[in-house]
Design a protein around this motif. Structure first.
Motif, mmCIF file in Angstrom:
data_model
loop_
_atom_site.group_PDB
_atom_site.id
_atom_site.type_symbol
_atom_site.label_atom_id
_atom_site.label_comp_id
_atom_site.label_asym_id
_atom_site.label_seq_id
_atom_site.Cartn_x
_atom_site.Cartn_y
_atom_site.Cartn_z
ATOM 1 N N ASN A 1 49.700 10.638 61.115
ATOM 2 C CA ASN A 1 49.295 11.986 61.525
ATOM 3 C C ASN A 1 50.249 13.037 60.973
ATOM 4 N N ARG A 2 51.520 12.750 61.093
ATOM 5 C CA ARG A 2 52.527 13.710 60.632
ATOM 6 C C ARG A 2 52.438 13.903 59.114
ATOM 7 N N ILE A 3 52.261 12.841 58.381
ATOM 8 C CA ILE A 3 52.192 12.927 56.913
ATOM 9 C C ILE A 3 50.992 13.757 56.474
ATOM 10 N N THR A 4 49.821 13.461 57.055
ATOM 11 C CA THR A 4 48.622 14.209 56.659
ATOM 12 C C THR A 4 48.703 15.666 57.102
ATOM 13 N N ASP A 5 49.251 15.908 58.290
ATOM 14 C CA ASP A 5 49.391 17.293 58.767
ATOM 15 C C ASP A 5 50.314 18.101 57.862
ATOM 16 N N VAL A 6 51.419 17.487 57.460
ATOM 17 C CA VAL A 6 52.371 18.200 56.603
ATOM 18 C C VAL A 6 51.772 18.449 55.224
ATOM 19 N N LEU A 7 51.074 17.468 54.675
ATOM 20 C CA LEU A 7 50.431 17.683 53.378
ATOM 21 C C LEU A 7 49.469 18.858 53.460
ATOM 22 N N TYR A 8 48.648 18.874 54.500
ATOM 23 C CA TYR A 8 47.652 19.931 54.663
ATOM 24 C C TYR A 8 48.314 21.302 54.790
ATOM 25 N N SER A 9 49.333 21.389 55.638
ATOM 26 C CA SER A 9 49.965 22.686 55.872
ATOM 27 C C SER A 9 50.754 23.161 54.659
ATOM 28 N N VAL A 10 51.447 22.259 53.991
ATOM 29 C CA VAL A 10 52.253 22.646 52.831
ATOM 30 C C VAL A 10 51.372 23.213 51.722
ATOM 31 N N ILE A 11 50.298 22.520 51.397
ATOM 32 C CA ILE A 11 49.431 22.990 50.312
ATOM 33 C C ILE A 11 48.801 24.325 50.671
ATOM 34 N N ASN A 12 48.305 24.454 51.877
ATOM 35 C CA ASN A 12 47.691 25.724 52.279
ATOM 36 C C ASN A 12 48.692 26.873 52.297
ATOM 37 N N GLU A 13 49.900 26.607 52.752
ATOM 38 C CA GLU A 13 50.923 27.652 52.767
ATOM 39 C C GLU A 13 51.302 28.079 51.351
ATOM 40 N N LEU A 14 51.465 27.119 50.470
ATOM 41 C CA LEU A 14 51.843 27.461 49.092
ATOM 42 C C LEU A 14 50.721 28.220 48.387
ATOM 43 N N LEU A 15 49.485 27.784 48.598
ATOM 44 C CA LEU A 15 48.370 28.505 47.970
ATOM 45 C C LEU A 15 48.264 29.927 48.502
ATOM 46 N N ALA A 16 48.508 30.105 49.804
ATOM 47 C CA ALA A 16 48.483 31.454 50.380
ATOM 48 C C ALA A 16 49.585 32.321 49.796
ATOM 49 N N GLU A 17 50.763 31.720 49.618
ATOM 50 C CA GLU A 17 51.875 32.462 49.022
ATOM 51 C C GLU A 17 51.554 32.871 47.587
ATOM 52 N N LYS A 18 50.916 31.987 46.843
ATOM 53 C CA LYS A 18 50.544 32.311 45.459
ATOM 54 C C LYS A 18 49.531 33.454 45.423
ATOM 55 N N ARG A 19 48.549 33.406 46.338
ATOM 56 C CA ARG A 19 47.555 34.477 46.383
ATOM 57 C C ARG A 19 48.217 35.806 46.722
ATOM 58 N N MET A 20 49.157 35.782 47.637
ATOM 59 C CA MET A 20 49.856 36.997 48.020
ATOM 60 C C MET A 20 50.684 37.542 46.860
ATOM 61 N N ASP A 21 51.322 36.633 46.134
ATOM 62 C CA ASP A 21 52.110 37.060 44.978
ATOM 63 C C ASP A 21 51.227 37.717 43.926
ATOM 64 N N ARG A 22 50.046 37.111 43.693
ATOM 65 C CA ARG A 22 49.139 37.683 42.696
ATOM 66 C C ARG A 22 48.651 39.050 43.150
ATOM 67 N N ALA A 23 48.345 39.166 44.449
ATOM 68 C CA ALA A 23 47.878 40.454 44.958
ATOM 69 C C ALA A 23 48.941 41.520 44.838
ATOM 70 N N THR A 24 50.177 41.162 45.123
ATOM 71 C CA THR A 24 51.289 42.113 45.020
ATOM 72 C C THR A 24 51.485 42.562 43.573
ATOM 73 N N THR A 25 51.364 41.569 42.656
ATOM 74 C CA THR A 25 51.544 41.879 41.242
ATOM 75 C C THR A 25 50.449 42.838 40.759
ATOM 76 N N GLU A 26 49.212 42.609 41.218
ATOM 77 C CA GLU A 26 48.098 43.467 40.793
ATOM 78 C C GLU A 26 48.248 44.886 41.312
ATOM 79 N N ILE A 27 48.814 45.013 42.512
ATOM 80 C CA ILE A 27 49.032 46.350 43.062
ATOM 81 C C ILE A 27 50.097 47.077 42.256
#
Length: 407
Positions: free
Chosen positions: A381-407
């Protein structure tokens, strides 16, 4: 000590294991309380009756794990790589032709080891990373040249590719019956089906720290009577000392018979821990081992389903995916390094890639041993939960970085 972490929620007669990051790598793996307690006992004399009984049991159980009744076991201090050296030192004479099936990094390593003992190696590569070597290629190569031995990496730890050993051995025995069949089962023994005697394998080599569920430090090898005969009838002296069966065979034969013997000091506590791990693994015999293998497959399917939801594709092709290890491509725009760093901060250790050209484009997740078989620990449970949260957090950070750059 905090009890909120699901990793620490299981009970133990003398308390919990110390808090630590979960090892979700292709070895070392998490180990049971019994294994840790065995390691922590005061050392025994390596020639005492008590240790002799423990070692005798370890040797007997190691045969059963790989489906052998009459193979000769060797359990020697060293890593799984020492198994390669035992093959090279004892079965190779200069000029011997060997066929190496390559499904990743460890096929290269086995080849390098054997050639250092004078073997002339032919490499059969998988068509691309993630694939197995085609049976037709194996058959045509064996038909065109006589080889003393063929090596098969059951699960290549660099790619998570599972080779179909049963089908390969059928081809070898039909086309080139004199060829010795060597199985590198370092990443498969204990979580994949292996039937050494029934399939006609001549060597099965593995190690203590993966699906067997013990600690690093022991090389485990089972040799068939044909392999021992090949060693005994060699013309030239064994090219080695520590790996030489001239030294170790009498020792192992003695302990199998319940008698102490000496060449080098046995790592008594590691052997004690290995014996506990093997007893857990084989406590319900062949039926229990089969259920354990299926439990590993079930967890593998679950993890890959989570990875698929995250857009992560398995490196190994369908039908060639291992039960104890998943190698997965990281999502576009991410790197293995940043995934490993963030997962580690959340208390789970994943592994990066080993293939040099793409090592930062995929990660490897080990799911072996007690993390799979003891659901109360909460590791899966812990392994799958961490995989899920890590990938989603990193993808969100990348989207935010791209949005900031575009602004």
């Amino acid at each position: 000590m905090s009890t909120k972490n699901p990793r620490l929620s299981f009970s133990r007669a003398q308390g919990r294991q110390p808090e630590h990051k979960i090892l979700a790598i292709p070895g070392p793996v998490e180990v049971s309380n019994n294994v840790l307690e065995a390691l922590a006992q005061p050392p025994l004399s390596h020639v005492s009756p008590d240790f002799t009984r423990i070692f005798q049991e370890a040797l007997s159980l190691s045969r059963k794990v790989v489906g052998s009744q009459n193979g000769q076991p060797f359990v020697i201090a060293g890593s799984g790589t020492l198994g390669w050296d035992q093959v090279g030192a004892n079965l190779i004479e200069r000029g011997d032709k060997v066929l190496v099936l390559n499904t990743g990094y460890f096929g290269d390593g086995f080849k390098d080891c054997l050639t250092s003992y004078g073997a002339v190696a032919t490499i059969l590569m998988a068509p691309s990373p993630g694939e197995t070597v085609p049976l037709a290629a194996i058959e045509s190569t064996l038909a065109g040249q006589k080889y003393k031995l063929i090596t098969i990496t059951h699960v290549d730890t660099s790619t998570g590719v599972l080779s179909d050993v049963h089908d390969i051995t059928k081809v070898v025995r039909r086309v080139s019956p004199s060829t010795l069949i060597i199985l590198d089962a370092v990443c498969s023994a204990g979580c994949e089906d292996i039937k050494m005697d029934a399939w006609g394998l001549d060597i099965v080599l593995t190690a203590s720290q993966k699906a067997i569920g013990a600690l690093p430090g022991l090389s485990i090898l089972i040799a068939s009577p044909r392999a021992i005969q090949t060693y005994s009838s060699r013309i030239t002296p064994v090219q080695g000392y520590y790996a030489s069966w001239k030294k170790w065979l009498p020792i192992m034969e003695a302990y199998v018979a319940g008698k102490a013997a000496y060449f080098g000091t046995q790592p008594v506590n590691l052997v004690r821990a290995l014996t506990e791990a093997l007893k857990e693994l084989m406590k319900d015999g062949e039926e229990g081992l089969a259920k354990r293998i299926e439990a590993h497959r079930k967890v593998a399917r679950r993890l890959r389903a989570v990875a698929a939801q995250l857009g992560m594709k398995s490196l190994a092709t369908q039908g060639a995916e291992a039960a104890g290890l998943t190698a997965i491509w990281v999502p576009e725009g991410l790197t293995a390094s940043e995934i490993l760093q963030k997962a580690g901060a959340k208390g789970v250790v994943f592994a990066g890639g080993l293939l040099a050209d793409v090592k930062d484009r995929y990660i490897r997740i080990g799911h072996m041993g007690v993390s799979v078989t003891d659901e109360a620990r909460g590791d899966t449970n812990r392994i799958t939960d961490v995989l899920y949260s890590v990938i989603n957090e990193l993808l969100a950070e990348k989207r935010m970085d791209r949005a900031t750059t575009e602004i």
